[in-house]
Motif scaffolding. Structure first.
Motif, short mmCIF file in Angstrom:
data_model
loop_
_atom_site.label_atom_id
_atom_site.label_comp_id
_atom_site.label_asym_id
_atom_site.label_seq_id
_atom_site.Cartn_x
_atom_site.Cartn_y
_atom_site.Cartn_z
N ASN A 159 0.82 -1.66 -0.07
CA ASN A 159 -0.45 0.20 -0.02
C ASN A 159 0.86 1.38 -0.17
O ASN A 159 0.42 2.70 -0.43
CB ASN A 159 -0.89 0.41 1.41
CG ASN A 159 -1.93 -1.13 1.31
OD1 ASN A 159 -1.77 -1.70 2.67
ND2 ASN A 159 -2.27 -1.38 0.38
N ARG A 160 2.19 1.00 0.24
CA ARG A 160 3.16 2.29 0.66
C ARG A 160 4.08 2.61 -0.40
O ARG A 160 4.42 1.73 -0.05
CB ARG A 160 3.20 2.93 2.66
CG ARG A 160 2.12 3.30 3.17
CD ARG A 160 2.12 2.87 4.57
NE ARG A 160 2.71 4.32 4.79
CZ ARG A 160 1.73 5.54 4.91
NH1 ARG A 160 0.47 5.13 4.67
NH2 ARG A 160 2.27 6.62 4.79
N GLN A 161 4.26 3.73 -0.32
CA GLN A 161 5.61 3.65 -1.28
C GLN A 161 6.94 3.44 -0.23
O GLN A 161 7.89 3.04 -1.02
CB GLN A 161 5.80 5.66 -1.66
CG GLN A 161 4.54 5.80 -2.01
CD GLN A 161 4.40 4.99 -3.61
OE1 GLN A 161 5.31 4.99 -4.08
NE2 GLN A 161 2.98 4.84 -3.71
N ALA A 162 7.13 4.15 0.96
CA ALA A 162 8.16 3.55 1.41
C ALA A 162 8.38 1.55 1.42
O ALA A 162 9.23 1.24 1.39
CB ALA A 162 8.54 3.90 2.75
N ASP A 163 7.13 0.75 1.64
CA ASP A 163 7.53 -0.26 1.65
C ASP A 163 7.43 -0.75 0.21
O ASP A 163 8.91 -1.47 0.26
CB ASP A 163 5.69 -1.26 2.02
CG ASP A 163 5.27 -0.23 3.37
OD1 ASP A 163 6.48 -0.45 4.10
OD2 ASP A 163 4.39 -0.23 4.08
N ALA A 164 7.51 0.00 -0.84
CA ALA A 164 7.81 -0.30 -2.36
C ALA A 164 8.89 -0.62 -2.19
O ALA A 164 9.81 -1.06 -2.67
CB ALA A 164 6.65 0.21 -3.14
N HIS A 165 9.73 0.62 -1.79
CA HIS A 165 11.08 1.29 -1.97
C HIS A 165 11.50 -0.03 -1.30
O HIS A 165 12.88 -0.19 -1.69
CB HIS A 165 11.47 2.11 -1.19
CG HIS A 165 11.42 3.69 -2.61
ND1 HIS A 165 11.45 3.69 -3.81
CD2 HIS A 165 9.72 3.57 -2.94
CE1 HIS A 165 11.04 4.62 -4.85
NE2 HIS A 165 10.07 4.81 -4.61
N ALA A 166 11.19 -0.42 0.19
CA ALA A 166 12.25 -1.11 0.82
C ALA A 166 12.27 -2.86 0.00
O ALA A 166 13.28 -3.49 0.23
CB ALA A 166 11.87 -1.54 2.44
N VAL A 167 11.06 -3.13 -0.38
CA VAL A 167 11.05 -4.09 -1.49
C VAL A 167 12.27 -4.47 -2.42
O VAL A 167 13.27 -5.21 -2.43
CB VAL A 167 9.89 -4.69 -1.48
CG1 VAL A 167 9.89 -5.59 -2.56
CG2 VAL A 167 9.16 -5.71 -0.73
N VAL A 168 12.44 -2.79 -3.04
CA VAL A 168 13.24 -2.80 -4.31
C VAL A 168 14.48 -2.77 -3.33
O VAL A 168 15.55 -3.74 -4.57
CB VAL A 168 13.00 -1.88 -4.94
CG1 VAL A 168 13.96 -1.28 -5.70
CG2 VAL A 168 11.46 -2.17 -6.01
N ARG A 169 14.74 -2.40 -2.96
CA ARG A 169 16.05 -2.43 -2.38
C ARG A 169 16.40 -3.87 -1.37
O ARG A 169 17.69 -4.05 -1.34
CB ARG A 169 16.33 -1.50 -1.03
CG ARG A 169 15.88 -0.24 -1.37
CD ARG A 169 16.48 0.81 -0.25
NE ARG A 169 16.46 1.14 1.15
CZ ARG A 169 14.26 1.18 1.35
NH1 ARG A 169 14.04 2.84 0.30
NH2 ARG A 169 14.17 1.52 2.18
N ASP A 170 15.22 -4.56 -0.80
CA ASP A 170 15.66 -5.68 -0.56
C ASP A 170 16.02 -6.51 -1.28
O ASP A 170 16.97 -7.36 -1.38
CB ASP A 170 14.70 -6.40 0.50
CG ASP A 170 15.03 -4.96 1.78
OD1 ASP A 170 15.13 -4.53 1.90
OD2 ASP A 170 13.78 -5.82 2.30
N VAL A 171 15.22 -6.84 -2.73
CA VAL A 171 15.97 -7.66 -3.79
C VAL A 171 17.02 -7.56 -4.61
O VAL A 171 17.74 -8.32 -5.05
CB VAL A 171 14.31 -7.59 -4.51
CG1 VAL A 171 15.09 -8.82 -5.31
CG2 VAL A 171 13.57 -8.20 -3.88
N GLY A 172 17.74 -6.27 -4.18
CA GLY A 172 18.63 -5.60 -4.77
C GLY A 172 18.87 -5.83 -6.28
O GLY A 172 20.11 -6.06 -6.99
N ALA A 173 17.86 -6.24 -7.39
CA ALA A 173 17.98 -6.51 -8.96
C ALA A 173 18.22 -4.44 -9.61
O ALA A 173 16.97 -3.89 -9.09
CB ALA A 173 17.37 -7.11 -9.33
N SER A 174 18.85 -4.37 -10.25
CA SER A 174 18.60 -3.44 -10.92
C SER A 174 17.46 -2.97 -12.30
O SER A 174 16.99 -1.20 -12.02
CB SER A 174 20.03 -2.70 -11.78
OG SER A 174 20.19 -3.79 -12.58
N ASN A 175 17.46 -4.10 -12.29
CA ASN A 175 15.56 -4.12 -13.19
C ASN A 175 14.23 -3.70 -12.45
O ASN A 175 13.52 -4.54 -12.84
CB ASN A 175 15.38 -4.78 -14.47
CG ASN A 175 16.36 -6.28 -14.14
OD1 ASN A 175 16.40 -6.98 -12.86
ND2 ASN A 175 14.66 -6.82 -14.66
#
Length: 267
Positions: A159-175
């Motif tokens: 639901n929230r932007q911060a959570d989405a960015h945390a997911v992206v950071r945790d996965v660590g894939a540039s794409n």
């Protein structure tokens, strides 16, 4: 100047789906997005794009049983094989349509999930996204995640932007990137200018979408100052697309004054 893509799932519904490509092109759009391509042959969709000088910029991976109410399966434990099969199918269409982005929907979860259940959902989500991003990277495709408001889609996992960015950071894939829908963001947390200024420069925002709040009509109807927001996006040098994912009030072409005026002001 921001670039706008017509969302053919919501716009031009006065036409049959395959005829919406021509209608969007006639109104000056150079790109399109929509929810799902899978009911149509990829060669026919490619022909519609080419015949009308359009680019395909986004669609969603298969979401599970959409007609039965599912809204994605990537965060649902036990559905991993189906997720992978769906990603492979999406990437086949992405290759045929030369589409550089695929949105992977997380799915609906129980509102009373325990912390352990929530953690399991997140772990499943991260693992599926990591696999999808690795597979998509070989084809030059970005995988997107999108926070969606709980009013329109109760129970959606993200639901929230911060959570989405945390997911992206945790996965660590540039794409692996975030699909920032300003309509959903305004409903959930607001503060859109600060959100854009905070998140776009990170390089983690791969796509934007817009609609009027609260009724999801034309973006200039309601509480958003879209000219201000477009100026912020322009100032930040965002070079992606803004998907027009809204429901026209009374005919798509008749409601495009907001875009015609904006283009005229920035010609």
């Amino acid at each position: 100047m921001p670039r706008f893509a017509a969302n053919l799932s919501m716009m031009y519904t006065e036409h049959d789906f395959l005829d919406r490509f021509a209608a969007a092109s006639a109104d000056g759009f150079e790109a399109v997005e929509y929810l799902f391509p899978y009911a149509y042959d990829a060669k026919e969709l490619r022909r519609r794009l080419d015949d009308n000088g359009l680019r395909q910029v986004l669609f969603n991976a298969p979401p599970g049983a959409w007609e039965s109410g599912e809204r994605g399966i990537a965060a649902l434990p036990g559905r991993e094989a189906e997720v992978r099969s769906g990603i492979e199918r999406a990437l086949e269409y992405a290759a045929a349509l030369d589409c550089p982005r695929v949105h992977v929907m997380a799915g609906l979860v129980q509102p009373d999930a325990t912390p352990a259940q929530s953690a399991k959902h997140r772990d499943t989500y991260l693992a599926n996204l990591a696999w999808a991003a690795e597979r998509a990277a070989t084809m030059g495709v970005d995988i997107l995640v999108e926070p969606i408001n709980g009013r329109d889609m109760p129970g959606y996992f993200l639901n929230r932007q911060a959570d989405a960015h945390a997911v992206v950071r945790d996965v660590g894939a540039s794409n692996l990137k975030v699909q920032l829908d300003l309509y959903h963001c305004q409903i959930v947390e607001g503060d859109l200018t600060a959100t854009l200024r905070r998140d776009v420069p990170t390089g983690r925002v791969g796509h934007l979408q817009i609609a009027g709040v609260p009724d999801r009509h034309e973006p200039d109807v309601g509480e958003l100052n879209v000219r201000h927001l477009f100026g912020v996006i322009d100032d930040l040098g965002f070079d992606g697309w803004i998907g027009c994912e809204y429901i026209p009030r009374a005919g798509t072409s008749e409601g495009l004054a907001w875009l015609t005026d904006y283009r005229g002001e920035n010609a």
